[in-house]
Design a protein around this motif. Sequence first.
Motif, PDB file in Angstrom:
ATOM      1  N   LEU A 118       0.835  -1.201   0.000  1.00  0.00           N
ATOM      2  CA  LEU A 118       0.000   0.000   0.000  1.00  0.00           C
ATOM      3  C   LEU A 118       0.868   1.248   0.000  1.00  0.00           C
ATOM      4  N   SER A 119       0.538   2.186  -0.889  1.00  0.00           N
ATOM      5  CA  SER A 119       1.190   3.494  -0.921  1.00  0.00           C
ATOM      6  C   SER A 119       0.125   4.568  -0.802  1.00  0.00           C
ATOM      7  N   VAL A 120       0.454   5.666  -0.139  1.00  0.00           N
ATOM      8  CA  VAL A 120      -0.479   6.777  -0.028  1.00  0.00           C
ATOM      9  C   VAL A 120       0.228   8.064  -0.432  1.00  0.00           C
ATOM     10  N   ALA A 121      -0.494   8.915  -1.145  1.00  0.00           N
ATOM     11  CA  ALA A 121       0.034  10.205  -1.594  1.00  0.00           C
ATOM     12  C   ALA A 121      -0.759  11.300  -0.892  1.00  0.00           C
ATOM     13  N   PRO A 122      -0.284  11.780   0.253  1.00  0.00           N
ATOM     14  CA  PRO A 122      -1.040  12.768   1.017  1.00  0.00           C
ATOM     15  C   PRO A 122      -1.308  14.042   0.228  1.00  0.00           C
ATOM     16  N   ALA A 123      -2.465  14.636   0.482  1.00  0.00           N
ATOM     17  CA  ALA A 123      -2.826  15.916  -0.139  1.00  0.00           C
ATOM     18  C   ALA A 123      -3.777  16.628   0.808  1.00  0.00           C
ATOM     19  N   MET A 124      -3.326  17.747   1.350  1.00  0.00           N
ATOM     20  CA  MET A 124      -4.163  18.489   2.304  1.00  0.00           C
ATOM     21  C   MET A 124      -3.533  19.855   2.565  1.00  0.00           C
ATOM     22  N   ASN A 125      -4.257  20.690   3.259  1.00  0.00           N
ATOM     23  CA  ASN A 125      -3.760  22.004   3.667  1.00  0.00           C
ATOM     24  C   ASN A 125      -2.498  21.848   4.511  1.00  0.00           C
ATOM     25  N   GLN A 126      -1.568  22.788   4.356  1.00  0.00           N
ATOM     26  CA  GLN A 126      -0.287  22.677   5.043  1.00  0.00           C
ATOM     27  C   GLN A 126      -0.426  22.619   6.556  1.00  0.00           C
ATOM     28  N   GLN A 127      -1.427  23.321   7.100  1.00  0.00           N
ATOM     29  CA  GLN A 127      -1.623  23.289   8.550  1.00  0.00           C
ATOM     30  C   GLN A 127      -2.148  21.925   9.000  1.00  0.00           C
ATOM     31  N   MET A 128      -3.012  21.336   8.184  1.00  0.00           N
ATOM     32  CA  MET A 128      -3.507  19.994   8.494  1.00  0.00           C
ATOM     33  C   MET A 128      -2.364  18.991   8.470  1.00  0.00           C
ATOM     34  N   TRP A 129      -1.512  19.078   7.449  1.00  0.00           N
ATOM     35  CA  TRP A 129      -0.394  18.145   7.347  1.00  0.00           C
ATOM     36  C   TRP A 129       0.516  18.254   8.564  1.00  0.00           C
ATOM     37  N   ALA A 130       0.708  19.462   9.069  1.00  0.00           N
ATOM     38  CA  ALA A 130       1.607  19.673  10.204  1.00  0.00           C
ATOM     39  C   ALA A 130       0.975  19.299  11.545  1.00  0.00           C
ATOM     40  N   HIS A 131      -0.332  19.065  11.585  1.00  0.00           N
ATOM     41  CA  HIS A 131      -1.010  18.793  12.853  1.00  0.00           C
ATOM     42  C   HIS A 131      -0.453  17.517  13.499  1.00  0.00           C
ATOM     43  N   PRO A 132      -0.220  17.543  14.814  1.00  0.00           N
ATOM     44  CA  PRO A 132       0.354  16.373  15.487  1.00  0.00           C
ATOM     45  C   PRO A 132      -0.455  15.091  15.284  1.00  0.00           C
ATOM     46  N   ALA A 133      -1.781  15.201  15.199  1.00  0.00           N
ATOM     47  CA  ALA A 133      -2.594  14.000  15.002  1.00  0.00           C
ATOM     48  C   ALA A 133      -2.318  13.368  13.645  1.00  0.00           C
ATOM     49  N   VAL A 134      -2.199  14.202  12.615  1.00  0.00           N
ATOM     50  CA  VAL A 134      -1.902  13.678  11.279  1.00  0.00           C
ATOM     51  C   VAL A 134      -0.511  13.063  11.256  1.00  0.00           C
ATOM     52  N   GLN A 135       0.470  13.733  11.854  1.00  0.00           N
ATOM     53  CA  GLN A 135       1.826  13.212  11.866  1.00  0.00           C
ATOM     54  C   GLN A 135       1.921  11.905  12.648  1.00  0.00           C
TER      55      GLN A 135
END
Length: 401
Positions: A118-135
């Motif tokens: 499985l591979s994933v290509a993330p795409a989202m707002n920069q603030q969302m990407w930086a959020h600790p929950a996402v990380q």
Amino acid sequence: MSLAQRRILLGVSGGIAAYKSCELVRRLREQGAEVRVVMTAGAEHFVGAATFQALSGQPVRTSLWDESAEAAMGHIELARWAERILIAPASADIIAKLAHGHAGDLLTTLCLASAAPLSVAPAMNQQMWAHPAVQANVALLRQRGVQLLGPAAGEQACGDVGSGRMLEPHELRDALAASFGSGALAGLSVVVSAGPTFEDIDPVRFIGNRSSGKMGFAVAQAATEAGARVTLVAGPVSLATPPGVARRIDVRSAAQMQAAVLDASAQAQIYIGAAAVGDYRPAEVAERKLKKQAGADLVLQLAENPDILGSLAARPAHPFLVGFAAETHDVARYAQDKLQRKGLDMIAANRVGDGLGFETADNALDVYWADGMLALARAGKAELARQLVACVAERYRAVRG
């Protein structure tokens, strides 16, 4: 690299980048891949299923409750059919569901039911990407062997600038092709170090160098394209992880880079040390900012940094070692001396200055080994990296079989 007759399951989740997935399907089909598309409910708000059906030449699945498809357990059949699963774009929502094993729709169910990588290509707002929950969710996926492709940095549809852009379709296509391991480094584990190291003087200041990391990142990308499973140990740089790189470890100091490289290289067949590791560090790091004193010079006592290549070469069993030498003069002499003195298998030498080396888009390399050399003419760093990796692969096979 060809994708002829490879079976790719493309998952499309909700996000404006879904329009890029149409181009991705086209590029995969151009390479001969069979593509089947599964869309989430959110994705259907951005691109219609009919578009993907026309581009893929296959029916598009959107629901786990499709009676005609599920009469014969269609989702299990699809899960078994796939050789690779790629989710592009992968929203913060789908990443969270995958990280926590949710199976509330067709796409997440397929991911759990399939043995395909499985591979994933993330795409989202920069603030969302930086959020600790996402990380934290991304870290969980990485631990389970999920390949993260991107994200890239740049201007976003919302007007923000930063990390979170989905990689371009051709980059995702190339990463999928590389994952099948059809290149010169197929089946090998390669560690690449890249970028500078920073050594703290106090909480404000540091000693560093002008390496941008671009050459090392290009080498990591080229090794991935050649079929290797690549671990990238990166100094403090502002560069997106190359598509297809299996693991990235970010470090700051030479000591941190040494620890990361020694650990990652324990099971690797090749190590390419493209990082510009600082030779010295302050003997003591001040706990508080050093204040300027009028009329007084500041004297720093420097201590020698660890020798990463030397540490690896000293191990009884070590990977095939490729060093780099950036010199301002007597390039050949210094490079060949380093090759012999450190017990390396190969060394890539380049002149720094005159528009070459650090902070440039181009470079040129002279590659040396015990009984030979190859001059690589000035070219863009991506193309130069491909030539270097091809040479490394040839020499590795000659020496190690």
